[in-house]
Design an enzyme around this catalytic site. Structure first.
Site, mmCIF file in Angstrom:
data_model
loop_
_atom_site.group_PDB
_atom_site.id
_atom_site.type_symbol
_atom_site.label_atom_id
_atom_site.label_comp_id
_atom_site.label_asym_id
_atom_site.label_seq_id
_atom_site.Cartn_x
_atom_site.Cartn_y
_atom_site.Cartn_z
ATOM 1 N N GLU A 126 17.778 35.049 118.173
ATOM 2 C CA GLU A 126 18.616 33.979 118.707
ATOM 3 C C GLU A 126 20.090 34.389 118.637
ATOM 4 O O GLU A 126 20.555 34.889 117.623
ATOM 5 C CB GLU A 126 18.385 32.695 117.900
ATOM 6 N N LYS B 277 17.459 26.040 125.084
ATOM 7 C CA LYS B 277 16.936 25.433 123.854
ATOM 8 C C LYS B 277 16.976 23.907 123.943
ATOM 9 O O LYS B 277 18.016 23.305 124.216
ATOM 10 C CB LYS B 277 17.772 25.920 122.669
ATOM 11 N N CYS C 148 14.168 28.977 117.777
ATOM 12 C CA CYS C 148 14.453 28.538 116.404
ATOM 13 C C CYS C 148 13.957 27.118 116.070
ATOM 14 O O CYS C 148 12.788 26.918 115.788
ATOM 15 C CB CYS C 148 15.958 28.669 116.152
#
Length: 254
Positions: free
Chosen positions: A42, A107, A141
């Site tokens: 990330e 995300k 994540c």
């Protein structure tokens, strides 16, 4: 007919806010490596940073670098970066193919504990990429903590999670990766960075690939975590244990 995917993930110590240094580091690590897919953490070019105005790509500089590297390595490359688009910032996961074609996922679950939701705009689209016969769900994540969003509706074979997941919560990272593999009868490759970031958060070696039974199938060599995924093996396992068909139906708004 054998249908496999060789993945090599780079879990390196990201240099804080220094794109050039991180590009050079990745190029150095990959110099003699071959794979079908290279996976990067990330925000691999800057570290997980909330100073979006300072670090975000504004002219596709990281995407252009990824295209060049994918072409040179004759492989797909995947990882997330901070980008600015239409006056908004996104934590964007790129999947760049060897021919320069690319897809991306923004995300969705922003880490409010760090203020990510105050800086970045959440994604609205669940993204599955098709590559070499594998259907690949892209995740970043904090998405790992939300299983309904990643629920397998018989539409993917592999989940890629790229992360900056610190040592203080590493047990959750490892446990949830394994859980996502088992509950979705899918391969799950979780790549975390290592080292210490600009906020003095520590990241231990904690990158793994799990098979559908929750077994670790990856190996570690220096800064490379490798795994070879066998799609036929996965399909045979699903046929033997057809658990997915007994799952609940969810109405999900995204």
């Amino acid at each position: 007919m054998k249908n496999t995917l060789n993945i090599k993930a780079i879990n390196f110590n990201i240099k804080w806010k220094d794109k050039t240094a991180n590009f050079l580091k990745i190029e150095s690590i990959l110099k003699h490596e071959t794979a079908d897919l290279f996976l990067l953490p990330e925000m691999f070019s800057t570290g997980f940073c909330m100073d979006a105005e300072e670090i975000a790509d504004k002219n596709n500089e990281t995407l252009n670098w990824l295209k060049k590297l994918a072409n040179e390595k004759k492989a797909a490359i995947c990882g997330s970066v901070s980008i600015q688009e239409n006056e908004q910032y996104f934590n964007r996961m790129y999947f760049v193919k060897p021919d320069g074609e690319f897809e991306f996922y923004d995300k969705r679950h922003l880490f409010s504990y760090s203020g990510e939701d105050k800086v970045y705009t959440k994604g609205e689209i669940r993204k599955i990429v098709n590559f070499k016969g594998f259907r690949i769900l892209l995740q970043v994540c904090y998405d790992l903590r939300f299983p309904v969003f990643a629920r397998n509706r018989n539409d993917f074979d592999l989940i890629l999670y790229v992360a900056n997941w610190p040592e203080s919560r590493i047990s959750a990272w490892e446990t949830l990766l394994k859980a996502r593999a088992i509950e979705n009868q899918s391969f799950v490759f979780g790549l975390n960075r290592i080292g210490t970031d600009g906020k003095n958060l520590v990241y231990p070696e904690s990158s793994y690939c799990f098979d559908a039974e929750g077994k670790v199938i990856s190996t570690l060599s220096s800064e490379i975590v490798s795994a070879e995924l066998d799609l036929n093996q996965l399909q045979n396992f699903r046929e033997k244990f057809p658990f997915l068909k007994d799952g609940d139906d969810f109405e999900i708004n995204f």
